[in-house]
Design a protein around this motif. Structure first.
Motif, PDB file in Angstrom:
ATOM      1  N   GLY A 563       0.798  -1.214   0.000  1.00  9.11           N
ATOM      2  CA  GLY A 563       0.000   0.000   0.000  1.00  9.11           C
ATOM      3  C   GLY A 563       0.832   1.266   0.000  1.00  9.11           C
ATOM      4  O   GLY A 563       2.055   1.242   0.189  1.00  9.11           O
ATOM      5  N   ILE A 564       0.156   2.383  -0.235  1.00  8.14           N
ATOM      6  CA  ILE A 564       0.778   3.701  -0.218  1.00  8.14           C
ATOM      7  C   ILE A 564       0.096   4.531   0.862  1.00  8.14           C
ATOM      8  O   ILE A 564      -1.124   4.750   0.810  1.00  8.14           O
ATOM      9  N   ASP A 565       0.865   4.972   1.832  1.00 10.30           N
ATOM     10  CA  ASP A 565       0.343   5.819   2.909  1.00 10.30           C
ATOM     11  C   ASP A 565       0.269   7.253   2.395  1.00 10.30           C
ATOM     12  O   ASP A 565       1.273   7.833   1.974  1.00 10.30           O
ATOM     13  N   LEU A 566      -0.930   7.837   2.431  1.00  9.16           N
ATOM     14  CA  LEU A 566      -1.148   9.186   1.910  1.00  9.16           C
ATOM     15  C   LEU A 566      -1.436  10.197   3.014  1.00  9.16           C
ATOM     16  O   LEU A 566      -1.880  11.306   2.731  1.00  9.16           O
ATOM     17  N   GLY A 567      -1.195   9.815   4.258  1.00 11.97           N
ATOM     18  CA  GLY A 567      -1.234  10.770   5.351  1.00 11.97           C
ATOM     19  C   GLY A 567      -2.539  10.804   6.129  1.00 11.97           C
ATOM     20  O   GLY A 567      -3.543  10.218   5.739  1.00 11.97           O
ATOM     21  N   PRO A 568      -2.526  11.498   7.269  1.00 14.55           N
ATOM     22  CA  PRO A 568      -3.720  11.612   8.119  1.00 14.55           C
ATOM     23  C   PRO A 568      -4.734  12.569   7.502  1.00 14.55           C
ATOM     24  O   PRO A 568      -4.448  13.294   6.542  1.00 14.55           O
ATOM     25  N   ASN A 569      -5.913  12.560   8.065  1.00 14.69           N
ATOM     26  CA  ASN A 569      -6.935  13.501   7.623  1.00 14.69           C
ATOM     27  C   ASN A 569      -6.533  14.929   7.967  1.00 14.69           C
ATOM     28  O   ASN A 569      -5.845  15.177   8.965  1.00 14.69           O
ATOM     29  N   VAL A 570      -6.994  15.862   7.142  1.00 16.46           N
ATOM     30  CA  VAL A 570      -6.701  17.282   7.345  1.00 16.46           C
ATOM     31  C   VAL A 570      -8.010  18.056   7.314  1.00 16.46           C
ATOM     32  O   VAL A 570      -8.990  17.612   6.717  1.00 16.46           O
ATOM     33  N   PRO A 571      -8.075  19.215   7.973  1.00 18.41           N
ATOM     34  CA  PRO A 571      -9.294  20.021   7.903  1.00 18.41           C
ATOM     35  C   PRO A 571      -9.632  20.381   6.453  1.00 18.41           C
ATOM     36  O   PRO A 571      -8.779  20.857   5.712  1.00 18.41           O
ATOM     37  N   ARG A 572     -10.883  20.131   6.062  1.00 22.59           N
ATOM     38  CA  ARG A 572     -11.264  20.371   4.668  1.00 22.59           C
ATOM     39  C   ARG A 572     -12.760  20.637   4.514  1.00 22.59           C
ATOM     40  O   ARG A 572     -13.361  20.362   3.471  1.00 22.59           O
ATOM     41  N   LEU A 573     -13.374  21.188   5.542  1.00 19.43           N
ATOM     42  CA  LEU A 573     -14.814  21.390   5.523  1.00 19.43           C
ATOM     43  C   LEU A 573     -15.260  22.227   4.338  1.00 19.43           C
ATOM     44  O   LEU A 573     -16.271  21.925   3.688  1.00 19.43           O
ATOM     45  N   ALA A 574     -14.532  23.304   4.040  1.00 17.12           N
ATOM     46  CA  ALA A 574     -14.965  24.214   2.978  1.00 17.12           C
ATOM     47  C   ALA A 574     -15.100  23.491   1.647  1.00 17.12           C
ATOM     48  O   ALA A 574     -16.017  23.788   0.863  1.00 17.12           O
ATOM     49  N   GLU A 575     -14.215  22.538   1.358  1.00 12.52           N
ATOM     50  CA  GLU A 575     -14.302  21.825   0.089  1.00 12.52           C
ATOM     51  C   GLU A 575     -15.341  20.715   0.125  1.00 12.52           C
ATOM     52  O   GLU A 575     -15.806  20.260  -0.929  1.00 12.52           O
ATOM     53  N   VAL A 576     -15.714  20.258   1.329  1.00 12.80           N
ATOM     54  CA  VAL A 576     -16.724  19.211   1.452  1.00 12.80           C
ATOM     55  C   VAL A 576     -18.124  19.770   1.236  1.00 12.80           C
ATOM     56  O   VAL A 576     -18.988  19.130   0.628  1.00 12.80           O
ATOM     57  N   LEU A 577     -18.364  20.984   1.717  1.00 16.34           N
ATOM     58  CA  LEU A 577     -19.717  21.538   1.716  1.00 16.34           C
ATOM     59  C   LEU A 577     -20.255  21.725   0.298  1.00 16.34           C
ATOM     60  O   LEU A 577     -19.619  22.355  -0.545  1.00 16.34           O
ATOM     61  N   THR A 578     -21.435  21.171   0.061  1.00 14.46           N
ATOM     62  CA  THR A 578     -22.131  21.387  -1.210  1.00 14.46           C
ATOM     63  C   THR A 578     -23.572  21.832  -0.966  1.00 14.46           C
ATOM     64  O   THR A 578     -24.434  21.652  -1.815  1.00 14.46           O
ATOM     65  N   THR A 579     -23.843  22.397   0.215  1.00 13.97           N
ATOM     66  CA  THR A 579     -25.161  22.966   0.478  1.00 13.97           C
ATOM     67  C   THR A 579     -25.361  24.196  -0.402  1.00 13.97           C
ATOM     68  O   THR A 579     -24.401  24.802  -0.902  1.00 13.97           O
TER      69      THR A 579
END
Length: 735
Positions: A563-579
């Motif tokens: 596998g390839i480790d691509l790192g821990p989660n990072v804050p990304r709320l602004a890009e997640v929001l589709t409201t």
């Protein structure tokens, strides 16, 4: 010689790396892969059973056709396709595609082919609706996420590896490994929270294996989680503990939530939840003051009568305490390959509460995110009239055992004009099929998880090559999905243009990424899931976009067998929001409208027993009970009863109890334990084997009883349509 094959276990969200040792075409041992970048040597008993599943003599390898006397005979693929044409074509010609539906089971989420191509069956066939275990499992979380963030699969997960306070509600990762949460060795991570000076609190009606490893177990009355969380929200506002932190400016509806919580002080809910008001206030303070806090609610907070309110409030608390989208709180994962399932649904863009677009024919239950309760299926088959379901396609599912009122579905299935099952066993459901089309074993196909990486505590990419070769002329599951879709359109199955439809599917998916499918296809020698996976990886957050930037591709992942480790989660709320607003909608009117129903629950007279479900580490719903190593030992199918309730009901350890609900009655052995709250009894789900016509010898020798024989179809969470299989009122007496 012994060969060793690196695999990702496809059985649950943990996605553990395995080393599969093979000699003379036999799996001789399976052990943990300590070099796997994701799981680092973790394994559970189920992972070691993949060899048993592959070699199981009961697993069907060729198509099976049911004869008039109910027995099955082996058939060629052409014979099976012809029989399906013979049965399905008259249904579609005479009654339209609305007379056809499908039930798709949980293994799809972990299957390379099915997870990516079941959408072709559903979309291309024109079926107006399908059924799935989603509305027995997590639909409330899909609803709350859709309304709050704009996407039904935008589900935040606890950043357990960096949290200082981990609060689990209705979740037991000791048995499940995590659900809507992909984290290998989650129990090890829980221990690590405590080792670094943090706290772990479990809120559950039962002292589960997880609760036994926590700092504190808080028993709660089943179905009252939303009342508890409303009181927590009340306390946060009343004591001026609300702090949105980095979310300030990205949230709508804080004042609406403040107003809604005003009438929910801890004293109001203490009696009904069984939790002292002072402890509720302290819980709110802990969540507010912890350097980082993760509140995680799972199956117990979803499949209950207030599942949507509970699921919504878990995220509300995270927002109000500044723990959403922050390290150590709840974060949004970045899957290395985007999932086909995350594409927006027509008419539901922007988080619109556009539910009830149609209703079930018999009971008139409104759809929610394209689903109605699975308990509607049996009545839609058995109730005469225009629009009756006459043909059913099941894909890797066993709804007779896994859905409410399964016994009624069992009785209804023989009334179908056509039933086709894509499955590897003749089980309690598929025994009714006219044709059973076998898929491949997990070890016969390649693997890269699809949707599961959307719930992961970090990012990685892992690809597994098949361990065992198969006949290249044998249809794979993705091809079966395409051929069944063609059959629904009136095409003879053997004549369906599989390659052409596959190319069209690829082109549509490429278009959603802003790319030209036909030109991309020139890069590939063939189609199928590997081509789709390469597209998903290359156009994902870490992909190379076909050479436009540095990044990964399927070739790169293949070249890294651990596998390839691509790192821990990072804050990304602004890009997640589709409201539509581009902000978190903290107070969706659709959800707030259910609060009066919760208030009525507070007035319900106390008393009586309620039933909850449970799961064991060696069990995975119903479909792994045919593995000897997973069912050996003491009987797992027992009724857990608190000593006080046992005395009141006249029950004795090991004796039989008669358990009755409005749906039915079962008899089951009694297990008396103080590890369950008074007033609550518990049964495992997924059992009920031993039925005529099934070919699962080991499971039939350990039949147990069906939990869903006690689950009423009319008991469900109203906003989501999700079954309430936790908190079922029952009576218990000696058998």
């Amino acid at each position: 010689m012994t060969t060793v094959h690196r695999r990702t276990c496809p059985l649950c969200e943990a996605m553990c790396g395995l080393l599969v040792h093979v000699r003379d075409e036999q799996v001789v041992r399976i052990e943990a892969d300590r070099d796997d970048v994701w799981s680092r040597g973790h394994i559970c008993p189920k992972g070691t059973a993949l060899g048993h599943l592959h070699h199981d003599p009961d697993r069907i390898r060729t198509p099976m056709i049911r004869q008039a006397d109910g027995t099955f005979t082996e058939a060629t693929w052409d014979e099976a396709f012809a029989r399906i044409d013979e049965l399905l074509a008259p249904v579609v010609a005479g009654h339209g595609i609305s007379a056809v539906t499908s039930y798709v089971g949980n293994p799809l989420a972990h299957a390379m082919d099915l997870s990516r191509y079941v959408g072709v069956l559903i979309g291309l066939s024109g079926m107006p609706m399908i059924y799935s275990p989603g509305v027995v499992d997590q639909w409330p979380k899909n609803v709350s996420s859709h309304l709050m963030y704009g996407g039904m699969w935008s589900i935040p997960v606890p950043d357990v590896r960096r949290t200082e306070l981990f609060v689990l509600m209705g979740a037991n990762p000791q048995a499940s490994q995590g659900s809507l949460l992909a984290c290998p060795d989650l129990m090890g991570e829980i221990a690590a929270v405590r080792e670094r000076g943090g706290r772990v609190v479990v809120i559950d009606p039962r002292r589960t294996g997880t609760a036994a490893k926590a700092d504190e177990w808080i028993p709660i009355t089943p179905g009252t989680d939303a009342a508890l969380l409303m009181a927590v929200a009340h306390t946060l506002f009343a004591e001026d503990l609300v702090d949105l932190g980095a979310l300030d400016g990205l949230v709508n509806g804080v004042e609406e939530v403040r107003e809604a919580a005003r009438d929910w002080p801890p004293e109001r809910v203490s009696a009904v939840t069984g939790i002292p008001a002072a402890r509720i206030r302290d819980l709110a303070r802990e969540l507010a003051h912890a350097p980082a806090a993760a509140l995680y609610g799972r199956i117990g907070t979803c499949n209950q009568e207030f599942g949507t309110l509970s699921s919504w409030l878990i995220d509300v608390i995270a927002v109000l305490t500044g723990n959403l989208d922050r390290e150590g709180g709840s974060m949004f994962a970045r899957g290395s390959a985007w999932s086909v399932n995350t594409l927006p649904m027509e008419g539901l863009e922007g988080g619109a509460a556009n539910f009830g677009r149609w209703r079930s024919r018999v009971r008139g239950i409104p759809e929610v995110l394209g689903h109605v309760p699975v308990s509607c299926l049996h009545e839609e088959i058995s109730t005469p009239g225009e629009g009756r379901i006459r043909a059913l396609i099941t894909v890797a599912g066993n709804p007779v055992l896994s859905t409410p009122e399964g016994d009624r579905l069992d009785a209804a299935l023989p009334g179908l004009d056509c039933m086709v099952s894509v499955d590897n066993w003749i089980n309690e459901t598929t025994r009714h099929a006219h044709v059973v089309l076998p898929g491949l074993s997990a070890l016969e196909q390649s693997h890269h998880d699809d949707l599961i990486w959307m719930f992961a505590v970090g990012s990685a990419a892992k690809y597994s090559e098949p361990v065992f070769p198969v006949d290249p002329d044998r249809p794979r599951e993705w091809e079966i999905m395409i051929r069944l879709a063609g059959a629904c359109l009136g095409m003879p199955m053997a004549e369906v243009d599989v390659a052409g439809i596959d190319d069209g599917f690829f082109d549509v998916l490429a278009m959603t990424r802003g790319l030209d499918g036909p030109s991309l296809r020139e890069r590939y020698d063939g189609g199928g899931p590997d081509r789709l996976l390469d597209l998903q990886l290359r156009t994902g957050p870490f992909g190379d976009r076909y050479g436009e930037r540095e990044g990964i591709s399927l070739d790169a992942v293949r070249a890294a067998p651990d596998g390839i480790d691509l790192g821990p989660n990072v804050p990304r709320l602004a890009e997640v929001l589709t409201t539509a607003s581009g902000k978190v909608e903290l107070a969706p009117p659709y959800v707030l409208a259910d609060l009066p129903r919760l208030a009525e629950r507070l007035e319900r007279p106390p008393g009586g027993l309620v039933l909850t479900s449970r799961r064991h580490l060696r069990s995975n719903n119903s479909w792994m009970h045919n593995v000897p190593s997973l069912v050996k030992g003491r009987d797992l199918c027992t009724l857990l009863v608190h000593p006080d309730d046992a005395r009141r009901c006249g029950l004795s350890p090991g004796g039989l109890a008669r358990v009755t609900s409005t749906a039915g009655t079962v008899e089951v052995p009694v297990e008396i334990t103080a590890d369950i709250a008074p007033g609550v009894v518990s049964l495992p789900h997924g059992w009920g084997h031993g039925r005529p016509g099934t070919r699962i010898e080991v499971a039939n020798a350990h039949p147990g009883i069906s939990f869903n024989a006690l689950a009423p179809g009319d008991l469900y969470d109203v906003p989501s349509g999700n079954a309430a299989v936790n908190g079922i009122p029952v009576t218990v007496a000696p058998a």
